[in-house]
Design an enzyme around this catalytic site. Structure first.
Site, PDB file in Angstrom:
ATOM      1  N   LYS A  54      38.957  49.350  30.151  1.00  0.00           N
ATOM      2  CA  LYS A  54      39.788  49.400  31.408  1.00  0.00           C
ATOM      3  C   LYS A  54      39.754  48.281  32.971  1.00  0.00           C
ATOM      4  CE  LYS A  54      43.828  47.435  33.255  1.00  0.00           C
ATOM      5  NZ  LYS A  54      44.920  45.966  32.277  1.00  0.00           N
ATOM      6  N   CYS A  67      47.189  45.864  39.634  1.00  0.00           N
ATOM      7  CA  CYS A  67      46.311  45.945  38.722  1.00  0.00           C
ATOM      8  C   CYS A  67      44.974  46.469  39.414  1.00  0.00           C
ATOM      9  CB  CYS A  67      46.331  45.314  37.475  1.00  0.00           C
ATOM     10  SG  CYS A  67      47.234  45.938  36.450  1.00  0.00           S
TER      11      CYS A  67
HETATM   12  N1  SAJ Z   1      43.258  35.901  42.314  1.00  0.00           N
HETATM   13  C1  SAJ Z   1      41.528  34.728  42.878  1.00  0.00           C
HETATM   14  N2  SAJ Z   1      40.974  34.118  42.131  1.00  0.00           N
HETATM   15  C2  SAJ Z   1      41.086  34.119  41.136  1.00  0.00           C
HETATM   16  C3  SAJ Z   1      41.741  35.004  39.900  1.00  0.00           C
HETATM   17  C4  SAJ Z   1      42.379  35.903  40.987  1.00  0.00           C
HETATM   18  O1  SAJ Z   1      41.770  35.142  43.658  1.00  0.00           O
HETATM   19  O2  SAJ Z   1      40.232  33.217  40.596  1.00  0.00           O
HETATM   20  C5  SAJ Z   1      43.480  36.821  43.264  1.00  0.00           C
HETATM   21  C6  SAJ Z   1      44.942  36.243  42.208  1.00  0.00           C
HETATM   22  O3  SAJ Z   1      45.520  35.099  43.107  1.00  0.00           O
HETATM   23  C7  SAJ Z   1      45.521  37.715  42.445  1.00  0.00           C
HETATM   24  C8  SAJ Z   1      44.777  38.376  41.877  1.00  0.00           C
HETATM   25  O4  SAJ Z   1      43.848  37.736  41.521  1.00  0.00           O
HETATM   26  O5  SAJ Z   1      46.337  38.292  43.454  1.00  0.00           O
HETATM   27  C9  SAJ Z   1      45.502  39.085  40.964  1.00  0.00           C
HETATM   28  O6  SAJ Z   1      45.377  38.371  39.362  1.00  0.00           O
HETATM   29  P1  SAJ Z   1      44.581  37.463  37.877  1.00  0.00           P
HETATM   30  O7  SAJ Z   1      45.645  37.357  37.063  1.00  0.00           O
HETATM   31  O8  SAJ Z   1      42.975  38.223  38.376  1.00  0.00           O
HETATM   32  O9  SAJ Z   1      45.468  39.172  37.128  1.00  0.00           O
HETATM   33  P2  SAJ Z   1      46.092  39.987  35.957  1.00  0.00           P
HETATM   34  O10 SAJ Z   1      46.421  41.380  38.116  1.00  0.00           O
HETATM   35  O11 SAJ Z   1      47.734  39.666  37.815  1.00  0.00           O
HETATM   36  O12 SAJ Z   1      46.081  40.583  36.038  1.00  0.00           O
HETATM   37  C10 SAJ Z   1      45.117  41.351  35.458  1.00  0.00           C
HETATM   38  C11 SAJ Z   1      44.235  41.000  34.340  1.00  0.00           C
HETATM   39  N3  SAJ Z   1      43.168  41.466  33.864  1.00  0.00           N
HETATM   40  C12 SAJ Z   1      42.269  40.539  33.831  1.00  0.00           C
HETATM   41  O13 SAJ Z   1      41.273  39.473  34.157  1.00  0.00           O
HETATM   42  C13 SAJ Z   1      40.439  41.456  33.658  1.00  0.00           C
HETATM   43  C14 SAJ Z   1      45.222  41.474  33.072  1.00  0.00           C
HETATM   44  O14 SAJ Z   1      44.463  41.018  32.235  1.00  0.00           O
HETATM   45  C15 SAJ Z   1      45.300  43.061  32.971  1.00  0.00           C
HETATM   46  O15 SAJ Z   1      46.161  43.251  32.052  1.00  0.00           O
HETATM   47  C16 SAJ Z   1      46.140  43.232  34.317  1.00  0.00           C
HETATM   48  O16 SAJ Z   1      45.401  42.905  35.706  1.00  0.00           O
HETATM   49  C17 SAJ Z   1      46.699  44.493  34.184  1.00  0.00           C
HETATM   50  O17 SAJ Z   1      47.285  44.896  34.205  1.00  0.00           O
HETATM   51  O18 SAJ Z   1      45.765  45.710  34.459  1.00  0.00           O
END
Ligand code: SAJ
Length: 473
Positions: free
Chosen positions: A253, A307
Site C-alpha cells: 500500500k 494519502c
Molecule cells: N497530482 C499531480 N500530478 C498528477 C497526479 C496527481 O500533481 O499527475 C496531485 C493531485 O493534484 C493531488 C495529489 O497529487 O494533489 C494526489 O492526487 P491523486 O489523484 O494522485 O491521488 P489521491 O490522493 O486522490 O488517491 C491516491 C490513490 N493512489 C494511487 O493512485 C496509487 C488511490 O488509489 C488511493 O486509494 C488513495 O491515494 C489512498 O487512499 O491511499
C-alpha cells in the site's frame, strides 16, 4: 455474516454500504455521535461520490446497514480509522497535517497568518534540508488504530476475523493490533483469532466503482487468516483478491502511493528545469509519454490529499537510512507551493514595471485535486496563506466547497488583479474562456498564473498575460 465496521469516514462508510449491499448484516460504528445521528437521519457527510447517496439509502432502508456509536459482537471486524502524520519537534509532538486556512471560512483568507501558515509550512521548510534528518522526524499517529482495537476487544471471540484497512507503517498489524487483541481478549492471534491487513486503494471521486472493481491485496497473520480474509473480500469485490502476509500488504500500500509521489516529484523537477531551459514541460511530457515505456504524471502546485503526501513518511520512519529518494521526492513536492509564490511575486514585479498593481489575487480551486470537494492537505490553501502572508488580498473560489462558493466566479474575476489557477476543475474549463473573462473584466484584464497547464496559447493571442508553472520564458 455479521460485519462491524469501525470508522465511518471517507473509506469506512462507503465500505460499510458496499458490504451491506452484498447482503451482509453490517453495523457501522463511529465515535463521532453527531455523525452517527446525521447518518441515522438519512444525512451524508461525503459529497461528489457518484451513487453513494442512493447506495447508502438502499443499505439503510433494507435494514442491512445500521449505524451506531458502539461496536457489537460480530463475525468480522473492519478497522477503517485515520492514521495522521505527526511531527516531533524536540519532545513536543505536533500534527503535521494541514490545519492552515481553517480561518479562511468566508472565502477570504483573513485572520491570523501565524496560525494560517501552519505546521505544514514548518514541515515543508524543514524538509527542504534533506541532508538533515528532518523528514525522519515524522511519525504515523496510531492512536486511532489503537483506540479502535481497544473498542472491539470486548466483543471479539475465537474464530472472528479482524481486518485492519487503515494505511499504516509496516508491522502495525502484528505489533499493535495483534498485541492489543491478545492482551485484552486472552486469545491467541496465531491460533484463535484471524487477523489480516487489507489496505484500501480507492480513488476519491470514483470510490464506489473502485471499491468493487479494484484488485485487493489481503495479508493475513497466518495462512488461515489470509484464506478467510480473501474469501470475505471475494463476497463483495469483483476484482481479483490476492493473498499475502500482513507486512507485505502494509508495504505494498505504501509503495503504491510512494510511486505516485516520486513520479510527480520527477515531473515537478522537470517543470523547474523547463523554466530554466525555456521549454514547456507540459508539451515535453506529452511527447516523452509517446515512448511506449515512459509514463510521466503531471507537474503542479504540490501534492495534496490525505494519502500521497502522508504515506511516504511511513516508509521513511520505518527505514530512514534507505529511503533517500523517497525523502527527496517529498522535499521537491513540498517545495512547489513556495515556487508558486515565487512565480506570483515575479508576476507582480513585472506588472509593477508596466504600471499595473497586483494586490487582489483570486485563487481558483481550493480542493486538493480536480472535481472533488476535499481540501485535506490541499496545496491551494497553503499557497493562499503564503500569498496573504506576503501582503496580497486573497479571495479563494471553489465551486465544490460551500464556504468558497459564496462568491461567484464572476465576482472573483471582477475583483481580482490576478488569477491563480490551482485546481483544474472541469467546470472552470467551460466557464473560463477568453471571451467570458473579457466580458466580465472589461479593459483591465486580470493577469493569470497557471499551475496546471490549463490555459492554452489562445489566451496569449487574445492579449492576456499568462505566466505558466513549468514553462520557461
Ligand atoms: N497530482 C499531480 N500530478 C498528477 C497526479 C496527481 O500533481 O499527475 C496531485 C493531485 O493534484 C493531488 C495529489 O497529487 O494533489 C494526489 O492526487 P491523486 O489523484 O494522485 O491521488 P489521491 O490522493 O486522490 O488517491 C491516491 C490513490 N493512489 C494511487 O493512485 C496509487 C488511490 O488509489 C488511493 O486509494 C488513495 O491515494 C489512498 O487512499 O491511499
Amino acid at each position: 455474516m455479521k460485519v462491524c465496521v469501525i470508522g465511518l469516514g471517507y473509506i469506512g462508510f462507503p465500505t460499510a454500504c458496499v458490504i451491506a449491499d452484498a447482503g451482509h448484516e453490517v453495523i457501522g460504528v463511529d465515535v463521532n455521535v453527531d455523525l452517527v445521528e446525521k447518518l441515522n437521519n438519512g444525512g451524508l457527510h461525503i459529497v461528489n461520490e457518484d451513487g453513494l447517496a442512493d447506495l447508502a439509502k438502499r443499505a439503510c432502508s433494507s435494514g442491512y446497514l445500521r449505524v451506531s456509536d458502539h461496536p457489537e459482537k460480530s463475525d468480522v471486524f473492519i478497522l477503517a480509522v485515520p492514521t495522521p502524520l505527526r511531527h516531533r519537534k524536540g519532545s513536543a509532538t505536533e500534527v503535521a497535517s494541514q490545519p492552515s486556512a481553517q480561518s479562511c471560512g468566508d472565502g477570504k483568507t483573513g485572520g491570523d497568518i501565524a496560525t494560517c501558515v501552519s505546521a505544514r509550512e514548518a514541515a515543508a521548510t524543514a524538509e527542504i534540508d534533506v541532508s538533515s534528518h528532518a523528514a525522519a522526524s515524522f511519525r504515523a499517529d496510531l492512536s486511532y488504530v489503537k483506540d479502535a482495537t481497544h473498542s472491539i476487544a470486548p466483543f471479539v471471540k475465537a474464530g472472528d476475523l479482524v481486518i485492519l484497512e487503515s494505511t499504516v507503517p509496516p508491522g502495525t498489524t502484528a505489533n499493535v493490533v495483534c498485541n492489543i487483541l491478545q492482551r485484552e481478549t486472552g486469545l491467541d492471534c496465531s491460533l484463535d483469532i484471524l487477523v489480516a491487513h487489507a489496505p484500501e486503494r480507492v480513488l476519491p471521486g470514483n470510490m464506489l466503482h473502485e471499491l468493487k472493481h479494484n484488485d485487493r491485496i489481503v495479508g493475513g497473520m497466518n495462512v488461515d487468516a489470509t484464506e478467510c480474509a480473501v474469501a470475505f473480500y471475494k463476497s463483495f469485490v469483483l476484482g481479483d483478491v490476492i493473498g499475502t502476509d500482513a507486512t507485505t500488504a502494509e508495504t505494498v500500500k505504501l509503495m503504491e502511493n510512494t510511486f505516485r509521489d516520486v513520479n510527480i516529484a520527477l515531473a515537478n523537477e522537470f517543470a523547474l528545469i523547463a523554466e530554466r531551459l525555456g521549454v514547456d514541460v507540459f508539451e515535453a511530457i506529452s511527447l516523452a509519454n509517446r515512448h511506449p515505456r515512459v509514463s510521466f504524471l503531471k507537474p503542479g502546485p504540490g501534492v495534496g490529499g490525505h494519502c500521497i503526501p502522508i504515506d511516504p513518511y511511513f516508509i521513511i520512519q520505518s527505514a530512514p537510512e534507505e529511503a533517500q529518494l523517497i525523502k527527496l521526492a517529498r522535499c521537491i513536492n513540498s517545495y512547489m507551493t513556495y515556487h508558486v509564490l515565487c512565480l506570483l511575486e515575479s508576476l507582480a514585479q513585472e506588472a509593477e514595471g508596466v504600471g499595473k498593481r497586483i494586490h487582489t489575487v483570486g485563487v481558483l480551486g481550493a480542493s486538493y485535486k480536480a472535481n472533488v470537494g476535499d481540501e485535506r492537505e490541499s496545496p491551494s490553501l497553503e499557497i493562499a496563506c503564503l500569498a496573504e502572508n506576503k501582503g496580497y488580498d486573497v479571495i479563494i473560489h471553489d465551486p465544490y466547497i460551500e464556504r468558497f462558493a459564496k462568491m461567484s466566479l464572476k465576482e472573483v474575476i471582477q475583483q481580482a488583479d490576478a488569477l491563480i489557477l490551482l485546481t483544474d476543475h472541469d467546470v472552470y474549463k467551460s466557464q473560463l474562456t477568453t471571451e467570458n473573462v473579457k466580458s466580465i473584466a472589461g479593459e483591465d484584464l486580470p493577469w493569470i498564473l497557471d499551475t496546471r497547464g490549463f490555459f492554452d496559447s489562445q489566451w496569449d493571442a487574445e492579449g492576456y498575460r499568462v505566466r505558466r508553472l513549468g514553462v520557461g520564458e
